[in-house]
Structures are given as C-alpha cells and as structure tokens.
Design a protein around this motif. Structure first.
Motif, short mmCIF file in Angstrom:
data_model
loop_
_atom_site.label_atom_id
_atom_site.label_comp_id
_atom_site.label_asym_id
_atom_site.label_seq_id
_atom_site.Cartn_x
_atom_site.Cartn_y
_atom_site.Cartn_z
N ASP A 1 19.11 -101.53 -12.57
CA ASP A 1 19.55 -100.28 -13.21
C ASP A 1 20.57 -99.55 -12.34
N TYR A 2 20.35 -99.57 -11.04
CA TYR A 2 21.29 -98.95 -10.10
C TYR A 2 22.67 -99.63 -10.21
N VAL A 3 22.68 -100.95 -10.23
CA VAL A 3 23.94 -101.70 -10.33
C VAL A 3 24.63 -101.36 -11.65
N ALA A 4 23.88 -101.34 -12.73
CA ALA A 4 24.46 -101.03 -14.05
C ALA A 4 25.09 -99.64 -14.06
N LYS A 5 24.47 -98.71 -13.39
CA LYS A 5 24.99 -97.33 -13.33
C LYS A 5 26.28 -97.26 -12.51
N HIS A 6 26.42 -98.16 -11.54
CA HIS A 6 27.56 -98.12 -10.63
C HIS A 6 28.67 -99.12 -10.99
N PHE A 7 28.57 -99.73 -12.16
CA PHE A 7 29.63 -100.63 -12.63
C PHE A 7 30.03 -100.19 -14.03
N ARG B 1 36.09 -98.75 0.42
CA ARG B 1 36.31 -97.37 0.83
C ARG B 1 36.25 -96.41 -0.35
N ASP B 2 37.36 -95.74 -0.65
CA ASP B 2 37.37 -94.73 -1.71
C ASP B 2 37.94 -95.22 -3.03
N ASP B 3 38.04 -96.54 -3.21
CA ASP B 3 38.58 -97.06 -4.47
C ASP B 3 37.75 -96.57 -5.65
N GLU B 4 38.43 -96.11 -6.65
CA GLU B 4 37.75 -95.67 -7.87
C GLU B 4 37.97 -96.72 -8.96
N TRP B 5 38.96 -96.50 -9.82
CA TRP B 5 39.24 -97.39 -10.94
C TRP B 5 40.38 -98.33 -10.56
N LEU B 6 40.13 -99.63 -10.70
CA LEU B 6 41.17 -100.64 -10.48
C LEU B 6 41.45 -101.34 -11.80
N VAL B 7 42.63 -101.95 -11.92
CA VAL B 7 43.07 -102.51 -13.21
C VAL B 7 43.41 -103.99 -13.04
N ALA B 8 42.96 -104.77 -14.02
CA ALA B 8 43.38 -106.17 -14.15
C ALA B 8 44.12 -106.27 -15.47
N ARG B 9 45.36 -106.76 -15.42
CA ARG B 9 46.18 -106.93 -16.63
C ARG B 9 46.32 -108.42 -16.94
N PHE B 10 46.42 -108.71 -18.23
CA PHE B 10 46.53 -110.12 -18.66
C PHE B 10 47.87 -110.37 -19.32
N TYR C 1 35.32 -99.95 -12.52
CA TYR C 1 34.79 -99.21 -11.39
C TYR C 1 33.58 -99.98 -10.88
N ASN C 2 33.53 -100.27 -9.59
CA ASN C 2 32.39 -100.98 -9.01
C ASN C 2 31.98 -100.27 -7.72
N GLY C 3 31.02 -99.39 -7.83
CA GLY C 3 30.59 -98.59 -6.69
C GLY C 3 29.27 -99.02 -6.07
N SER C 4 28.70 -100.13 -6.53
CA SER C 4 27.40 -100.57 -6.01
C SER C 4 27.40 -100.70 -4.50
N LEU C 5 26.45 -100.05 -3.88
CA LEU C 5 26.19 -100.05 -2.44
C LEU C 5 27.26 -99.33 -1.61
N ARG C 6 28.37 -98.97 -2.22
CA ARG C 6 29.41 -98.25 -1.47
C ARG C 6 28.98 -96.82 -1.17
N ASP C 7 28.03 -96.30 -1.94
CA ASP C 7 27.50 -94.97 -1.64
C ASP C 7 26.57 -95.01 -0.43
N LEU C 8 26.03 -96.19 -0.13
CA LEU C 8 25.16 -96.36 1.05
C LEU C 8 25.95 -96.73 2.30
N TRP C 9 26.87 -97.67 2.14
CA TRP C 9 27.58 -98.25 3.28
C TRP C 9 29.08 -98.17 3.05
N PRO C 10 29.78 -97.34 3.78
CA PRO C 10 31.23 -97.23 3.63
C PRO C 10 31.97 -98.55 3.83
N ALA C 11 31.38 -99.48 4.59
CA ALA C 11 32.04 -100.77 4.85
C ALA C 11 31.83 -101.77 3.71
#
Length: 165
Positions: A78-84, A156-165, A126-136
């Motif tokens: 559930d934590y992973v789902a919330k952070h992706f 680090r502080d990456d928020e939304w990244l984009v993949a284009r096709f 957006y993929n923030g899993s575990l980044r809130d715990l460990w900055p590395a």
C-alpha cells in the motif's frame, strides 16, 4: 595439514559473517510494461528484501516482519502504491489497480495495472518509494512495450519525470 585446516576454518568464518556486513542497496527497480496482448499497462516494482526489512521497521513498527507477516507485506504494498503515480502528458491522472505482492528470493515485488490509455504518446511518472526515508534512494523505472526501452531515474528531489514514445 594444519595450515590447510586453518584456511578452511578461516574461509568458513568469512562466509558465515558475510550477512553481518550486508548493507542496504538504496535502489529499486520498476518496470512499466505496455502489454499489447492483454491491453494492460502492467507495473512491477522490485525492492531488495534487506531494504524493505529496514523500511517497514521505520515506517510502521520496530517489530514489523516483511518476511512472515502478510499484514506488513500488505502495508508495504500500500505504501508503494501511494508513492507511485502516473499521468498522461496532459496531466490527467491514470488510476492504478493494486494486483498483489510477493516475496521471491532476495526481492519483494509489488504489482499494479490499468487499462492502456488510448493514443498515448508519453507518460508522466512519480516514484517516491523509500525516498522519504533515505535521501540516497534511487528508483529506476524501465518503460517497455512502446518501441525502445526508456529508463528514468528518480533520485533526490525528482518529482515528475516524462517518458515520450
């Protein structure tokens, strides 16, 4: 003969203590697969078990047990789902369904899916899993099934990244 025996004992001692020196990888891998056969966008998150063991004890409870407790496994999924999260290039949320999770070897897997959005030419993530715990922490995402594989790295502080096709 004694030197040979000492060598064997030393080697055995080193092998037995290897686990003591194990450390967190602070890295996870996610595959976002456009599955043309099923019409589904399949998401597979892979975390090192060693990392998840430390994470659940920090996130939920010092006695949390990712290996043996289904409740802890569900909490982490559930934590992973919330952070992706996914969005279209037009910033429309793409709702994901949680499919399941499992422990396999030295990894903990979390699975999600959704219908492939129509006429998709790219995707925001957006993929923030575990980044809130460990900055590395670094979360690598491979996007497959839409031409060449595209890889995004969340750190680090990456928020939304984009993949284009």
């Amino acid at each position: 003969m004694i030197k040979y025996l000492q060598l064997i004992i030393t080697a055995a001692a080193l092998l037995l203590t290897t686990g003591v020196f194990a450390h967190q990888q602070k890295a996870a891998e996610t595959t976002v697969l456009f599955n043309k056969n099923s019409g589904q966008l399949e998401i597979m998150h892979r975390f090192y078990l060693h990392d998840t063991e430390h994470a659940v004890q920090s996130l939920f409870d010092k006695k949390a047990d990712i290996l043996n407790a289904k409740k802890t496994q569900q909490q982490f999924a559930d934590y992973v789902a919330k952070h992706f999260q996914l969005k279209t290039l037009g910033d429309k949320d793409i709702s994901l369904t949680n499919v399941g999770f499992e422990v396999e070897g030295k990894f903990f897997w979390v699975y999600q899916e959704t219908q492939i959005p129509s006429a998709v030419t790219g995707i925001k993530m957006y993929n923030g899993s575990l980044r809130d715990l460990w900055p590395a922490q670094v979360n690598m995402v491979n996007v497959e099934g839409k031409g060449k594989v595209r890889t995004l790295y969340f750190s680090r502080d990456d928020e939304w990244l984009v993949a284009r096709f």
